[in-house]
Motif scaffolding. Structure first.
Motif, PDB file in Angstrom:
ATOM      1  N   VAL A   1       0.807  -1.225   0.000  1.00  0.00           N
ATOM      2  CA  VAL A   1       0.000   0.000   0.000  1.00  0.00           C
ATOM      3  C   VAL A   1       0.833   1.264   0.000  1.00  0.00           C
ATOM      4  O   VAL A   1       0.283   2.366  -0.072  1.00  0.00           O
ATOM      5  CB  VAL A   1      -0.984   0.030   1.200  1.00  0.00           C
ATOM      6  CG1 VAL A   1      -1.815  -1.244   1.263  1.00  0.00           C
ATOM      7  CG2 VAL A   1      -0.268   0.296   2.514  1.00  0.00           C
TER       8      VAL A   1
ATOM      9  N   PHE B   1      -1.782   4.534   0.211  1.00  0.00           N
ATOM     10  CA  PHE B   1      -2.529   4.750   1.452  1.00  0.00           C
ATOM     11  C   PHE B   1      -1.778   5.724   2.349  1.00  0.00           C
ATOM     12  O   PHE B   1      -0.551   5.730   2.388  1.00  0.00           O
ATOM     13  CB  PHE B   1      -2.712   3.436   2.216  1.00  0.00           C
ATOM     14  CG  PHE B   1      -3.647   2.435   1.586  1.00  0.00           C
ATOM     15  CD1 PHE B   1      -4.095   2.586   0.274  1.00  0.00           C
ATOM     16  CD2 PHE B   1      -4.090   1.337   2.302  1.00  0.00           C
ATOM     17  CE1 PHE B   1      -4.959   1.671  -0.300  1.00  0.00           C
ATOM     18  CE2 PHE B   1      -4.951   0.413   1.745  1.00  0.00           C
ATOM     19  CZ  PHE B   1      -5.372   0.573   0.438  1.00  0.00           C
TER      20      PHE B   1
ATOM     21  N   MET C   1      -7.240   6.000   1.276  1.00  0.00           N
ATOM     22  CA  MET C   1      -6.856   4.940   0.344  1.00  0.00           C
ATOM     23  C   MET C   1      -7.111   5.426  -1.083  1.00  0.00           C
ATOM     24  O   MET C   1      -8.257   5.706  -1.450  1.00  0.00           O
ATOM     25  CB  MET C   1      -7.662   3.676   0.632  1.00  0.00           C
ATOM     26  CG  MET C   1      -7.554   3.204   2.072  1.00  0.00           C
ATOM     27  SD  MET C   1      -8.387   1.628   2.364  1.00  0.00           S
ATOM     28  CE  MET C   1     -10.086   2.091   2.072  1.00  0.00           C
TER      29      MET C   1
ATOM     30  N   LEU D   1      -7.250   2.383  -5.508  1.00  0.00           N
ATOM     31  CA  LEU D   1      -7.627   1.091  -4.935  1.00  0.00           C
ATOM     32  C   LEU D   1      -7.601  -0.014  -5.977  1.00  0.00           C
ATOM     33  O   LEU D   1      -7.904   0.212  -7.168  1.00  0.00           O
ATOM     34  CB  LEU D   1      -9.010   1.191  -4.293  1.00  0.00           C
ATOM     35  CG  LEU D   1      -9.001   1.868  -2.917  1.00  0.00           C
ATOM     36  CD1 LEU D   1     -10.390   2.358  -2.543  1.00  0.00           C
ATOM     37  CD2 LEU D   1      -8.460   0.911  -1.865  1.00  0.00           C
TER      38      LEU D   1
ATOM     39  N   ASP E   1      -7.239  -5.065  -2.594  1.00  0.00           N
ATOM     40  CA  ASP E   1      -7.432  -4.315  -1.343  1.00  0.00           C
ATOM     41  C   ASP E   1      -8.752  -4.670  -0.669  1.00  0.00           C
ATOM     42  O   ASP E   1      -9.024  -4.203   0.450  1.00  0.00           O
ATOM     43  CB  ASP E   1      -7.409  -2.808  -1.613  1.00  0.00           C
ATOM     44  CG  ASP E   1      -6.051  -2.315  -2.089  1.00  0.00           C
ATOM     45  OD1 ASP E   1      -6.029  -1.465  -3.006  1.00  0.00           O
ATOM     46  OD2 ASP E   1      -5.035  -2.779  -1.549  1.00  0.00           O
TER      47      ASP E   1
END
Length: 124
Positions: A64, A68, A83, A86, A90
């Motif tokens: 991530v 993120f 986030m 995506l 995820d």
């Protein structure tokens, strides 16, 4: 008694963004490290992101990084997980957690309090 309540999950398409929130109550929030974890169907719960008590130190799982961002607003007793970009991988139930320590941690058993989770589903 510490209580954590997550919100902000939902169904989105790949490439979209989503912002999770976790409200904390029961004690002074700004003295403790916090983190986000996730559990996909059929998989173990895994670490996602962590933040120290003052917000100065962060850790992310490699998958991530760059997408993120974990942050906190101690005045609102809230931790966030922004986030972006995506991906279907995820998709998971996302949990926030709080430690009985000021420091950052990436290991689940170092967290003492957990929320119930909020579902994030990313369609391709």
């Amino acid at each position: 008694q510490v209580q954590l309540v997550e919100s902000g999950g939902g169904l989105v398409q790949a490439g979209d963004s989503l912002a999770l929130s976790c409200g904390a109550s029961g004690r002074t929030f700004d003295n403790y490290g916090v983190g986000w974890f996730r559990q996909a169907p059929g998989k173990e719960r895994e670490f996602v992101a962590a933040l120290s008590w003052n917000g100065y130190s962060t850790r992310y799982v490699d998958s991530v990084k760059g997408r993120f961002t974990i942050s906190r607003d101690n005045a609102k007793n809230t931790v966030y997980l922004q986030m972006n970009s995506l991906k279907p991988e995820d998709t998971a139930l996302y949990y926030c957690a709080e430690r009985d320590s000021m420091n950052i941690a990436t290991v689940q058993n170092l967290y003492d309090y957990w929320g119930q989770g909020t579902q994030v589903t990313v369609s391709s």
